[in-house]
Design a protein around this motif. Structure first.
Motif, PDB file in Angstrom:
ATOM      1  N   LYS A   1      36.537  33.745  42.863  1.00  0.00           N
ATOM      2  CA  LYS A   1      35.372  33.722  42.158  1.00  0.00           C
ATOM      3  C   LYS A   1      35.633  34.825  40.722  1.00  0.00           C
ATOM      4  O   LYS A   1      36.476  35.650  40.779  1.00  0.00           O
ATOM      5  N   GLU A   2      34.807  34.592  39.757  1.00  0.00           N
ATOM      6  CA  GLU A   2      34.513  35.218  38.676  1.00  0.00           C
ATOM      7  C   GLU A   2      33.281  35.679  38.403  1.00  0.00           C
ATOM      8  O   GLU A   2      32.423  34.860  38.079  1.00  0.00           O
TER       9      GLU A   2
ATOM     10  N   LYS B   1      33.687  42.231  45.019  1.00  0.00           N
ATOM     11  CA  LYS B   1      33.703  40.847  45.921  1.00  0.00           C
ATOM     12  C   LYS B   1      33.193  39.612  45.041  1.00  0.00           C
ATOM     13  O   LYS B   1      33.348  38.561  45.572  1.00  0.00           O
ATOM     14  N   ASN B   2      32.749  39.785  43.960  1.00  0.00           N
ATOM     15  CA  ASN B   2      32.264  38.820  43.152  1.00  0.00           C
ATOM     16  C   ASN B   2      33.206  38.282  41.860  1.00  0.00           C
ATOM     17  O   ASN B   2      33.069  37.232  41.277  1.00  0.00           O
TER      18      ASN B   2
ATOM     19  N   ASP C   1      42.900  36.062  44.894  1.00  0.00           N
ATOM     20  CA  ASP C   1      42.226  36.235  46.314  1.00  0.00           C
ATOM     21  C   ASP C   1      43.358  36.162  47.140  1.00  0.00           C
ATOM     22  O   ASP C   1      43.294  35.260  48.205  1.00  0.00           O
ATOM     23  N   GLY C   2      44.200  37.211  46.997  1.00  0.00           N
ATOM     24  CA  GLY C   2      45.282  37.313  48.163  1.00  0.00           C
ATOM     25  C   GLY C   2      46.587  36.973  47.800  1.00  0.00           C
ATOM     26  O   GLY C   2      47.402  37.310  48.358  1.00  0.00           O
ATOM     27  N   TYR C   3      46.511  36.183  46.643  1.00  0.00           N
ATOM     28  CA  TYR C   3      47.917  35.555  46.256  1.00  0.00           C
ATOM     29  C   TYR C   3      48.382  36.227  44.805  1.00  0.00           C
ATOM     30  O   TYR C   3      47.328  36.403  43.888  1.00  0.00           O
ATOM     31  N   TYR C   4      49.414  36.406  44.652  1.00  0.00           N
ATOM     32  CA  TYR C   4      49.829  36.988  43.509  1.00  0.00           C
ATOM     33  C   TYR C   4      50.927  35.964  42.663  1.00  0.00           C
ATOM     34  O   TYR C   4      51.694  35.215  43.215  1.00  0.00           O
ATOM     35  N   LEU C   5      50.784  36.014  41.229  1.00  0.00           N
ATOM     36  CA  LEU C   5      51.566  35.044  40.374  1.00  0.00           C
ATOM     37  C   LEU C   5      52.429  36.030  39.450  1.00  0.00           C
ATOM     38  O   LEU C   5      51.440  36.784  38.531  1.00  0.00           O
TER      39      LEU C   5
ATOM     40  N   LYS D   1      39.090  49.068  41.181  1.00  0.00           N
ATOM     41  CA  LYS D   1      37.743  48.710  41.180  1.00  0.00           C
ATOM     42  C   LYS D   1      37.813  47.078  41.149  1.00  0.00           C
ATOM     43  O   LYS D   1      36.637  46.624  41.849  1.00  0.00           O
ATOM     44  N   PHE D   2      38.610  46.510  40.793  1.00  0.00           N
ATOM     45  CA  PHE D   2      38.881  45.174  40.675  1.00  0.00           C
ATOM     46  C   PHE D   2      38.882  44.574  42.145  1.00  0.00           C
ATOM     47  O   PHE D   2      38.505  43.373  42.420  1.00  0.00           O
ATOM     48  N   TYR D   3      39.895  45.306  42.943  1.00  0.00           N
ATOM     49  CA  TYR D   3      40.100  45.050  44.280  1.00  0.00           C
ATOM     50  C   TYR D   3      38.723  45.063  45.281  1.00  0.00           C
ATOM     51  O   TYR D   3      38.677  44.164  46.116  1.00  0.00           O
ATOM     52  N   LYS D   4      38.133  45.948  44.750  1.00  0.00           N
ATOM     53  CA  LYS D   4      36.864  46.227  45.557  1.00  0.00           C
ATOM     54  C   LYS D   4      35.536  45.220  45.037  1.00  0.00           C
ATOM     55  O   LYS D   4      34.546  45.261  45.980  1.00  0.00           O
TER      56      LYS D   4
END
Length: 404
Positions: A185-186, A98-99, A122-126, A93-96
């Motif tokens: 965004k958060e 947009k906000n 936003d597309g990058y992983y740490l 649900k977090f991936y979905k």
């Protein structure tokens, strides 16, 4: 991979059988046999009966982590792939959303393997590695992450001791390098994220729910003080939520430019806000002398802090810091008392709050409480993992106000 046998003292066997994940030195009878971090270990009773499997990796007070109670399970790529698959699936649900484009996808022992975390920006992983032991399995983790996600790129931060010296190194490991900052965004609010500037990336994701509550309910029309403000995240949410003015105070020089950047990213004129680079402890004295009062005060100090004149430990000094906060908070004003110190629980934290108000002869009312957000998964067997404690406290004149 060759496994090393660890003999667990009889009095600790029940603890590990019940699911406790941290391998502690005092529980091991043959700890001197441990040599190479990253070694897979078999925890056994003194009579050689199997308890669990884990790996050896020195992290804080621990000697490693239990990662399975299945004796036949092999600690290989498929094991890590399965754990990451389950973790990512739990965050669907977090991936979905947009906000909100920044969240945690793997939270160490909460997702089954202690010693590392993975955050999404936003597309990058740490990936944050907390011991040489878990870093031994890095290829499994990175390959699984590549195969399970449609990420643009992967970064890592090594945050562990290296030959007696603590290191914090970051590097790009796969995919397409990001142009920094990454704007995420958060809950609709923008943050600037830097994955190549040491341990700090620009925002602490574990406070997401608290920031949203401030925006939705507590900020409108209020004079807000944000102490230990870091990059001003609470101040930004307060301003977006309609605060009449925010004051951000932090000792670090970088806090000024970072806070200005965040205000600007959200279309807020930073010159209408106060951003002060100063020792928070000194600022409390200044505010007291000037008889400054605030409607909403965010008090979120690090577990340990050090300035030229003062050393702060949340476990020892939070009560006194809170007393200083109460003195500059308006009657009926609200203090967001927060700590990430894992060495005490919520009950003790509330005890600090109660003592602080009682010693000042003030009353208070607890409005609400927060722990870690949903994406920061924890397990009941390891209470220390649920480290965040946040209490919204309203100050009152009446000392007889019900305490909790």
């Amino acid at each position: 991979m060759k496994e090393k046998k660890l003999i667990i003292h009889n009095k600790f066997v029940k603890k590990y059988k019940s699911g406790y994940p941290l391998i502690e030195k005092e529980t091991i009878l043959n700890s001197d046999d441990l040599i190479k971090e990253g070694t897979v270990v078999r925890l056994v009773e003194e009579n050689n009966k199997f308890i669990a499997k884990g790996y050896y990796g020195i992290q804080n007070k621990g000697y490693g982590w239990v990662i399975t109670q299945n004796e036949k399970e092999t600690i290989d790529y498929s094991f890590f792939n399965k754990k990451l698959f389950n973790a990512i699936n739990c965050r669907e649900k977090f991936y979905k959303d947009k906000n909100t484009t920044a969240f945690r996808i793997f939270n160490g022992e909460g997702d089954g393997i202690g010693g590392f975390t993975i955050d999404y920006f936003d597309g990058y992983y740490l990936i944050n590695w907390y011991s040489k032991g878990i870093y031994h399995f890095k290829d499994y983790v990175i390959e699984a992450l590549k195969n399970l996600s449609d990420g643009i790129g992967i970064y890592e931060k090594k945050r562990f001791d290296n030959q007696g010296k603590f290191i914090e190194e970051d590097s790009f490991v796969w995919g397409k390098e990001a142009e920094m900052p990454i704007i995420v965004k958060e809950n609709g609010v923008n943050f600037a994220i830097y994955l190549n500037e040491g341990a700090m990336v620009g925002v602490f994701l574990d406070q997401r729910d608290v920031r949203k509550k401030i925006l939705d309910k507590y900020a409108k029309g209020k004079e807000v003080l944000n102490t230990f403000s870091y990059t001003g995240a609470f101040s930004i949410f307060a301003a977006v939520g309609g605060a009449s003015k925010t004051t951000s105070v932090d000792l670090a020089n970088r806090s000024l430019s970072k806070t200005i950047e965040h205000f600007s990213l959200n279309g807020i004129d930073y010159e209408t806000q106060d951003i002060i680079v100063e020792d928070v402890f000194h600022y409390f004295k200044y505010a007291g002398k000037k008889e400054l009062k605030f409607d909403l005060v965010i008090l979120d100090p690090p577990s340990f802090a050090k300035s030229k004149k003062f050393k702060f430990s949340a476990a020892k000094d939070y009560k006194e810091l809170l007393k200083s906060t109460i003195k500059i908070t308006e009657d009926q004003g609200v203090i967001v008392a927060s700590t990430n110190c894992a060495s005490f629980d919520m009950k003790k934290f509330k005890g600090f709050i109660d003592q602080a108000f009682e010693e000042l002869g003030k009353g208070y009312k607890i409005l609400e409480e927060y722990r870690l957000p949903e994406d920061f998964r924890t397990i009941k067997e390891f209470r220390e993992g649920n480290y965040l404690k946040v209490v919204f406290v309203q100050c009152t004149d009446n000392i007889s106000t019900a305490r909790r």
